[in-house]
Design a protein around this motif. Structure first.
Motif, PDB file in Angstrom:
ATOM      1  N   ARG A 299       5.578 -11.370   5.412  1.00 35.68           N
ATOM      2  CA  ARG A 299       6.363 -10.550   4.488  1.00 35.68           C
ATOM      3  C   ARG A 299       5.392  -9.747   3.637  1.00 35.68           C
ATOM      4  N   TYR A 300       5.716  -8.473   3.471  1.00 37.32           N
ATOM      5  CA  TYR A 300       4.828  -7.555   2.770  1.00 37.32           C
ATOM      6  C   TYR A 300       5.585  -6.862   1.654  1.00 37.32           C
ATOM      7  N   ILE A 301       4.860  -6.569   0.573  1.00 35.77           N
ATOM      8  CA  ILE A 301       5.434  -5.860  -0.569  1.00 35.77           C
ATOM      9  C   ILE A 301       4.476  -4.725  -0.926  1.00 35.77           C
ATOM     10  N   HIS A 302       5.048  -3.538  -1.118  1.00 40.79           N
ATOM     11  CA  HIS A 302       4.230  -2.389  -1.478  1.00 40.79           C
ATOM     12  C   HIS A 302       4.984  -1.596  -2.541  1.00 40.79           C
ATOM     13  N   MET A 303       4.286  -1.166  -3.569  1.00 43.00           N
ATOM     14  CA  MET A 303       4.901  -0.379  -4.638  1.00 43.00           C
ATOM     15  C   MET A 303       4.607   1.094  -4.407  1.00 43.00           C
ATOM     16  N   LEU A 304       5.633   1.909  -4.620  1.00 45.42           N
ATOM     17  CA  LEU A 304       5.449   3.355  -4.539  1.00 45.42           C
ATOM     18  C   LEU A 304       6.563   4.046  -5.305  1.00 45.42           C
ATOM     19  N   SER A 305       6.417   5.333  -5.495  1.00 49.68           N
ATOM     20  CA  SER A 305       7.416   6.120  -6.205  1.00 49.68           C
ATOM     21  C   SER A 305       8.209   6.945  -5.202  1.00 49.68           C
ATOM     22  N   LEU A 306       9.523   6.851  -5.268  1.00 48.04           N
ATOM     23  CA  LEU A 306      10.358   7.683  -4.406  1.00 48.04           C
ATOM     24  C   LEU A 306      10.174   9.157  -4.748  1.00 48.04           C
ATOM     25  N   GLU A 307       9.886   9.424  -6.001  1.00 46.23           N
ATOM     26  CA  GLU A 307       9.778  10.797  -6.473  1.00 46.23           C
ATOM     27  C   GLU A 307       8.401  11.411  -6.210  1.00 46.23           C
ATOM     28  N   HIS A 308       7.356  10.603  -6.290  1.00 47.78           N
ATOM     29  CA  HIS A 308       5.998  11.154  -6.253  1.00 47.78           C
ATOM     30  C   HIS A 308       5.144  10.692  -5.084  1.00 47.78           C
ATOM     31  N   SER A 309       5.640   9.799  -4.250  1.00 46.74           N
ATOM     32  CA  SER A 309       4.790   9.193  -3.213  1.00 46.74           C
ATOM     33  C   SER A 309       5.310   9.447  -1.797  1.00 46.74           C
ATOM     34  N   VAL A 310       5.707  10.673  -1.513  1.00 42.99           N
ATOM     35  CA  VAL A 310       6.238  10.977  -0.192  1.00 42.99           C
ATOM     36  C   VAL A 310       5.204  10.690   0.889  1.00 42.99           C
ATOM     37  N   GLN A 311       3.978  11.127   0.686  1.00 45.73           N
ATOM     38  CA  GLN A 311       2.950  10.914   1.708  1.00 45.73           C
ATOM     39  C   GLN A 311       2.647   9.432   1.880  1.00 45.73           C
ATOM     40  N   GLN A 312       2.601   8.698   0.773  1.00 48.45           N
ATOM     41  CA  GLN A 312       2.348   7.264   0.873  1.00 48.45           C
ATOM     42  C   GLN A 312       3.497   6.573   1.607  1.00 48.45           C
ATOM     43  N   ALA A 313       4.732   7.022   1.394  1.00 52.98           N
ATOM     44  CA  ALA A 313       5.880   6.450   2.102  1.00 52.98           C
ATOM     45  C   ALA A 313       5.774   6.726   3.600  1.00 52.98           C
ATOM     46  N   LYS A 314       5.303   7.899   3.973  1.00 56.07           N
ATOM     47  CA  LYS A 314       5.116   8.205   5.395  1.00 56.07           C
ATOM     48  C   LYS A 314       4.063   7.288   6.009  1.00 56.07           C
ATOM     49  N   VAL A 315       2.984   7.079   5.279  1.00 53.30           N
ATOM     50  CA  VAL A 315       1.935   6.186   5.776  1.00 53.30           C
ATOM     51  C   VAL A 315       2.466   4.758   5.876  1.00 53.30           C
ATOM     52  N   LEU A 316       3.234   4.327   4.886  1.00 53.35           N
ATOM     53  CA  LEU A 316       3.807   2.985   4.912  1.00 53.35           C
ATOM     54  C   LEU A 316       4.744   2.828   6.112  1.00 53.35           C
ATOM     55  N   ALA A 317       5.593   3.819   6.366  1.00 51.74           N
ATOM     56  CA  ALA A 317       6.515   3.753   7.497  1.00 51.74           C
ATOM     57  C   ALA A 317       5.739   3.681   8.814  1.00 51.74           C
ATOM     58  N   PHE A 318       4.716   4.501   8.956  1.00 48.80           N
ATOM     59  CA  PHE A 318       3.881   4.486  10.161  1.00 48.80           C
ATOM     60  C   PHE A 318       3.220   3.122  10.331  1.00 48.80           C
ATOM     61  N   THR A 319       2.623   2.628   9.267  1.00 50.36           N
ATOM     62  CA  THR A 319       1.910   1.353   9.320  1.00 50.36           C
ATOM     63  C   THR A 319       2.869   0.214   9.637  1.00 50.36           C
ATOM     64  N   PHE A 320       4.041   0.199   8.979  1.00 55.46           N
ATOM     65  CA  PHE A 320       4.979  -0.891   9.205  1.00 55.46           C
ATOM     66  C   PHE A 320       5.519  -0.873  10.635  1.00 55.46           C
ATOM     67  N   GLU A 321       5.688   0.300  11.201  1.00 51.24           N
ATOM     68  CA  GLU A 321       6.103   0.380  12.607  1.00 51.24           C
ATOM     69  C   GLU A 321       5.078  -0.320  13.494  1.00 51.24           C
ATOM     70  N   ARG A 322       3.802  -0.106  13.224  1.00 54.21           N
ATOM     71  CA  ARG A 322       2.742  -0.754  14.001  1.00 54.21           C
ATOM     72  C   ARG A 322       2.708  -2.262  13.729  1.00 54.21           C
ATOM     73  N   MET A 323       2.974  -2.658  12.507  1.00 57.44           N
ATOM     74  CA  MET A 323       2.976  -4.077  12.152  1.00 57.44           C
ATOM     75  C   MET A 323       4.108  -4.796  12.886  1.00 57.44           C
ATOM     76  N   ARG A 324       5.263  -4.176  12.941  1.00 56.22           N
ATOM     77  CA  ARG A 324       6.398  -4.779  13.664  1.00 56.22           C
ATOM     78  C   ARG A 324       6.105  -4.860  15.152  1.00 56.22           C
ATOM     79  N   GLY A 325       5.303  -3.944  15.665  1.00 56.90           N
ATOM     80  CA  GLY A 325       4.918  -3.995  17.060  1.00 56.90           C
ATOM     81  C   GLY A 325       4.101  -5.225  17.392  1.00 56.90           C
TER      82      GLY A 325
END
Length: 104
Positions: A24-50
């Motif tokens: 289980r993983y927890i990551h903090m980010l801002s919906l308003e200011h962290s669009v790029q970080q959210a993209k990286v998190l989504a990419f990374t989590f897809e690989r983690m689930r793999g």
């Protein structure tokens, strides 16, 4: 840290992780200011689930402004199967972690 799941040299780091069965993983980010970080998190989590079952929670700000960027970021996370949790609900997350790890 993310390079374990992505590519050598990937500098992205998840803020917190623990294991009780599936990781289980927890990551903090801002919906308003962290669009790029959210993209990286989504990419990374897809690989983690793999690599196997995993759960990710993104802790975000309370009541972000109703901007298209906020809507995009929230949708990106949710469609990536990342739980979106406002910071004012963090105590519920702490209780859940304590219960899962049998911490009294």
């Amino acid at each position: 840290w993310a390079q374990r799941f992505t590519y050598p040299g990937d500098p992205f780091r998840i803020h917190y992780a623990y294991r009780n069965g599936a990781p289980r993983y927890i990551h903090m980010l801002s919906l308003e200011h962290s669009v790029q970080q959210a993209k990286v998190l989504a990419f990374t989590f897809e690989r983690m689930r793999g690599a196997g079952a995993a759960h990710m929670t993104a802790v975000v700000e309370n009541d972000p402004r109703p901007l298209p960027t906020v809507q995009f970021t929230r949708r990106l996370l949710e469609e990536s199967r990342i739980e979106v949790l406002p910071v004012d609900q963090i105590q519920g997350l702490v209780r859940r972690i304590r219960q899962e790890l049998n911490i009294t």
